[in-house]
Design a protein around this motif. Structure first.
Motif, short mmCIF file in Angstrom:
data_model
loop_
_atom_site.label_atom_id
_atom_site.label_comp_id
_atom_site.label_asym_id
_atom_site.label_seq_id
_atom_site.Cartn_x
_atom_site.Cartn_y
_atom_site.Cartn_z
N THR A 648 -4.76 7.79 1.49
CA THR A 648 -3.99 7.55 0.08
C THR A 648 -3.49 6.22 -0.27
N ASN A 649 -2.89 5.94 0.83
CA ASN A 649 -1.86 4.40 0.81
C ASN A 649 -3.17 3.31 0.71
N ALA A 650 -4.16 3.43 1.30
CA ALA A 650 -5.32 2.34 1.17
C ALA A 650 -5.79 2.40 -0.11
N LYS A 652 -4.31 3.72 -2.82
CA LYS A 652 -2.97 3.34 -3.75
C LYS A 652 -2.82 1.76 -3.71
N TYR A 653 -3.00 1.01 -2.44
CA TYR A 653 -2.49 -0.47 -2.52
C TYR A 653 -3.77 -1.35 -2.64
N SER A 654 -4.92 -0.91 -3.00
CA SER A 654 -6.12 -1.67 -3.47
C SER A 654 -6.69 -1.27 -4.74
N GLU A 676 -9.44 0.89 6.66
CA GLU A 676 -9.35 -0.59 6.20
C GLU A 676 -9.54 -0.65 4.71
N ASP A 677 -8.62 -1.26 4.26
CA ASP A 677 -8.89 -1.41 2.70
C ASP A 677 -8.70 -3.11 2.39
N PHE A 678 -9.10 -3.35 1.24
CA PHE A 678 -9.22 -4.99 0.88
C PHE A 678 -8.01 -5.33 -0.34
N TYR A 695 11.47 2.65 3.81
CA TYR A 695 11.15 1.13 3.52
C TYR A 695 9.92 1.05 2.95
N ARG A 696 10.18 0.14 1.74
CA ARG A 696 9.38 -0.13 0.90
C ARG A 696 9.10 -1.41 0.66
N VAL A 697 8.05 -2.19 0.63
CA VAL A 697 7.78 -3.55 0.28
C VAL A 697 8.42 -3.93 -0.89
N SER A 698 9.25 -4.68 -0.96
CA SER A 698 9.92 -5.14 -2.09
C SER A 698 9.28 -6.25 -2.76
N PHE A 708 8.29 6.71 -2.16
CA PHE A 708 9.42 6.91 -1.35
C PHE A 708 9.76 5.98 -0.27
N GLY A 709 8.55 5.60 0.33
CA GLY A 709 8.70 5.08 1.73
C GLY A 709 8.93 5.94 2.62
N ILE A 710 8.42 7.03 2.61
CA ILE A 710 8.84 8.15 3.84
C ILE A 710 7.47 8.49 4.52
N GLY A 711 6.43 8.23 3.78
CA GLY A 711 5.02 8.72 4.09
C GLY A 711 4.79 8.15 5.69
N LEU A 712 4.93 6.80 5.85
CA LEU A 712 4.67 6.23 7.36
C LEU A 712 5.70 6.59 8.27
N PHE A 713 6.95 6.67 7.86
CA PHE A 713 8.07 7.05 8.84
C PHE A 713 7.47 8.50 9.34
N GLY A 735 -5.92 -7.66 2.35
CA GLY A 735 -6.08 -6.22 2.97
C GLY A 735 -5.32 -5.77 4.15
N SER A 736 -5.49 -4.17 4.36
CA SER A 736 -4.77 -3.88 5.53
C SER A 736 -5.58 -3.20 6.25
N LYS A 737 -5.55 -2.76 7.46
CA LYS A 737 -6.20 -2.08 8.56
C LYS A 737 -5.14 -1.29 9.31
#
Ligand code: ADP
Length: 747
Positions: A648-650, A652-654, A676-678, A695-698, A708-713, A735-737
């Protein structure tokens, strides 16, 4: 023809006079005729032989001295025949005198006397006793021998140099010094040839010039002996002059002082090394006569501490005494007294310099008892500790300041040693616990106030930090003076020196009890809210699904879209409620895991399918780079949650790139899943923080992407508790992997 028997008329005339003279001369005189009969003898002669006139006159000499016949007769016969007088200097003769056989020495002369006609008439016998002279000569000889032995045994050679022709007479030991055989005579020129050129020009010749003025010839110089050895010689001589004051001879001694010199040089070198070391350590050096306290042999540094310039100023042995502060004289005297029994001299004293400046110095010395006749003396050092003392004072002040500060704050502050022992606690510790300072340093120490439930873990974690020099952080309860426990968060960091060794641990313990309670309330609230919300949300979700089933194919597009949106949002709400519940469970350590053995391949494909069903916006590709199934032992739902979150993050953030790649592969004995997303990606700094709570990227994206910045935690916590790993690679705008790995299940 004259009658040979007749005496010469002149001699007859003078006979009486001559006899009376001969009678009185201080040497023995006698006349023997051709038949060896004694015709006359003077008193001195008779005295020498200790006989009376009657005993000898008119008698044959060999009857008087039968013991002499064998020796004397041939001599006298020879005199008669050759007409040559016979001399016998220092003739040794054993003579009975006063009943004692003595060894006496005489100078004998037997002179032939002829008549005017050449006829042999008499032997004139002249005897001078030289026993005393011979004795003296012998004595001198013995003395000389003694001197020779003495000089040789003291390794001293003697020499006698003629200053007119430079001929030298020397003892055999001198040859030895120059490396020759004892019996070799060496010339003055040869000796000079052995001198090291530099020393010959600069030392020996100068010494000779000086000797011509002062009469004393003295030097130490180096020679290379016949064998090629380097030696040091010491020469000491005296010049003798004739009546015209012209130098004629020089007498002297020479010694081989190589050993002494070598030692001296070694000593000088070690002195030099010592001085360099002392200089480097800013120590002044001195020697001191213990009795008089006069100092000598002081180093330039010693003087510069006292404010003198060693190069330009003349300084005497009382220099230190002149500067010691009157108040410190007693201290110095006591220290000196003590040195007598301990051998060590140590004291600190103030000194007043000429410009009135006051300095503090530290004296350290060793009392060396007298040896070889020297007086006891102190070999010592002096250090200027003025700055040090001021520095110490400043440190003390600053330490006091920090202690005061530490005591003033309500937080508990403590200091530990590198072995983990706690050695300092601030006032707040005592105020909180109601215990006095010393109880913290004894027995159980600070553990005494730690809640028994946390003691073991506390000790384990602390010792782990001490051992690995890693920061310490632990939540535990401390008992207060009312015997109630409150929660504290203790943290400590090691203070390292330049070599990376721990010098101290500085720790704080902060009262987090109120926070803990608020947290507890919050968690309780979340649990209750979750529970209370769950029923209505489940009901709404049920009705939406029912409505979708009934009206999903309706032509009313608005209705269909509305139902889809409601379902999507309800799913998100569900997810969020789940996450909130998870986080409160994690914090209270109540997130249980239900582990099973299952197929990770199946889990990945199913999750992708589920996501695809609700999120059609992205294309999700799956690649399996392992031929067979991959099995793991884990909490299936939680691992699904992890993958769900990453997917869902991949998505959401692409938002503008529509592709997500999922891979499953084996690395070592782990199964790895990558997503992996781009999309928007992150920079390295952000990457390190994304697994932190909240933590959320500001930046501008912050509000674009809800969350909320809690998923990855939560994901991180789940992976940790599976002994798995989670990590990510990312590049801003590229992108991120994300990767997570789990140990493979082994049958
Ligand atoms: P949330 O997404 O709810 O904000 P997460 O804990 O899932 O919280 O993520 C934390 C932060 O990590 C996000 O706010 C986001 O800034 C960043 N992040 C997570 N996944 C990605 C990704 N695939 N691409 C870019 N940034 C991401």
């Amino acid at each position: 023809m004259t009658n040979p028997q007749l005496p010469h008329p002149l001699s007859t005339m003078k006979q009486g006079v001559l006899e009376s003279i001969i009678e009185k001369v201080p040497f023995g005189f006698s006349l023997l005729n051709a038949d060896y009969v004694l015709e006359s003898a003077n008193d001195a002669w008779l005295k020498i032989i200790e006989k009376s006139k009657n005993e000898v006159i008119g008698k044959n000499i060999f009857d008087v001295f039968p013991e002499m016949k064998d020796v004397l007769k041939p001599i006298l016969e020879n005199v008669k025949e050759t007409k040559e007088p016979f001399y016998s200097p220092e003739y040794s003769w054993k003579l009975m005198r006063k009943g004692v056989l003595e060894n006496v020495f005489f100078n004998f002369v037997y002179h032939p006397i002829y008549s005017d006609y050449g006829v042999f008439q008499h032997f004139a016998c002249v005897v001078v006793e030289v026993t005393d002279v011979v004795d003296t000569k012998n004595k001198i000889k013995t003395e000389e021998e003694r001197l020779r032995l003495a000089t040789e045994s003291s390794h001293t050679a003697t020499w006698d140099l003629n200053l007119q022709n430079f001929e030298i007479v020397h003892s055999s030991y001198l040859s030895k010094i120059f490396g020759y055989a004892d019996s070799d005579e060496i010339s003055h020129k040869q000796m000079r040839g052995h001198l090291i050129e530099y020393d010959r020009v600069n030392i020996v010749e100068k010494a000779y010039k000086r000797a011509l003025k002062t009469g004393k010839y003295i030097y130490e110089a180096r020679i290379i002996d016949k064998q090629g050895n380097l030696k040091w010689i010491f020469t000491n001589g005296k010049i003798f002059r004739d009546e015209d004051n012209q130098p004629t001879r020089m007498l002297g001694v020479m010694q081989d002082i190589t050993e002494r010199k070598t030692n001296e040089i070694l000593l000088q070198e070690s002195h030099h090394q010592l001085n360099t070391a002392l200089d480097a350590s800013k120590l002044g050096r001195f020697d001191m006569d213990y009795e008089t306290q006069h100092k000598y042999n002081f180093s330039p540094r010693f003087l510069s501490i006292l404010g003198y310039d060693s190069e330009t100023e003349r300084i005497d042995g009382t220099v230190f005494e002149n500067h010691i502060h009157p108040k410190y004289v007693q201290i110095r005297n006591d220290a000196l007294k003590q040195a007598k029994s301990t051998g060590d001299l140590f004291y600190q004293a103030k000194i007043i310099l000429r410009d009135g400046k006051v300095k503090l110095v530290e004296i350290y010395g060793r009392l060396l008892e007298s040896f070889e006749g020297s007086k006891p003396y102190v070999s010592g050092t002096m250090r200027d500790i003025t700055d040090l003392k001021e520095f110490e004072q400043k440190i003390r002040e600053s330490e006091q300041k920090y202690r005061f500060l530490a005591d003033a704050i309500p937080q508990i502050v403590w200091i530990g040693e590198n072995d983990g022992r706690l050695t300092y606690f601030n006032q707040a510790t005592m105020d909180y616990s109601g215990k006095d300072y010393n109880t913290f340093l004894e027995a159980l120490g600070w553990l005494d106030i730690v809640h028994p439930d946390e003691r073991e873990e506390n000790t384990r974690l602390w010792m782990h930090s001490v051992k690995h020099k890693t920061p310490f952080s632990f939540e535990h309860r401390f008992r207060n003076k009312n015997n109630e426990y409150r929660w504290f968060l203790s943290r400590a960091a090691p203070q390292l020196d330049e070599f990376g060794n721990v010098t101290k641990w500085v720790g704080t313990s902060t009262d987090i009890d109120d926070m803990k309670k608020v947290d507890q309330h919050k968690n309780d609230f979340i649990k209750i809210a979750n529970h209370e919300l769950k029923t209505p949300v489940t009901t709404i979700k049920g009705y939406v699904q029912l409505l979708k089933k009934m009206r999903g194919n309706s032509d009313d597009q608005f209705l269909v879209n509305s139902l889809n949106t409601i379902e999507n949002q309800i799913n998100k709400l569900n997810l969020l409620m789940g996450e909130l519940l998870d986080i409160s469970r994690i914090e209270s350590g109540q997130l249980p895991l239900y582990k099973n053995e299952f197929s990770l391949l199946k889990l990945v494909t199913e999750t992708i399918e589920d996501i695809k069903a609700s999120e059609q916006s992205h294309q999700i590709n799956f690649e399996l780079s392992h031929p067979s199934d991959i099995e793991v032992y884990a909490d299936k739902d939680r691992i699904t949650q992890v993958l769900n979150n990453l997917l869902t993050n991949a998505i959401k953030y692409s938002p503008s790139k529509k592709k997500v790649n999922v891979k499953l592969f084996i690395d070592g004995n782990c199964a790895v899943v990558s997503v992996e997303d781009f999309g928007i990606g992150m920079d390295q700094d952000e990457l390190t923080k994304i697994f932190d709570r909240f933590y959320r990227v500001s930046g501008e994206d912050e509000n674009t992407f809800p969350g909320f910045g809690i998923g990855l935690f939560i994901v991180k916590d789940i992976m940790d508790r599976h002994n798995g790993k989670i990590w990510a690679e990312s590049e801003k705008n590229k992108g991120s992997k994300f990767f997570f790995s789990l140990p493979l299940f082994e049958h």
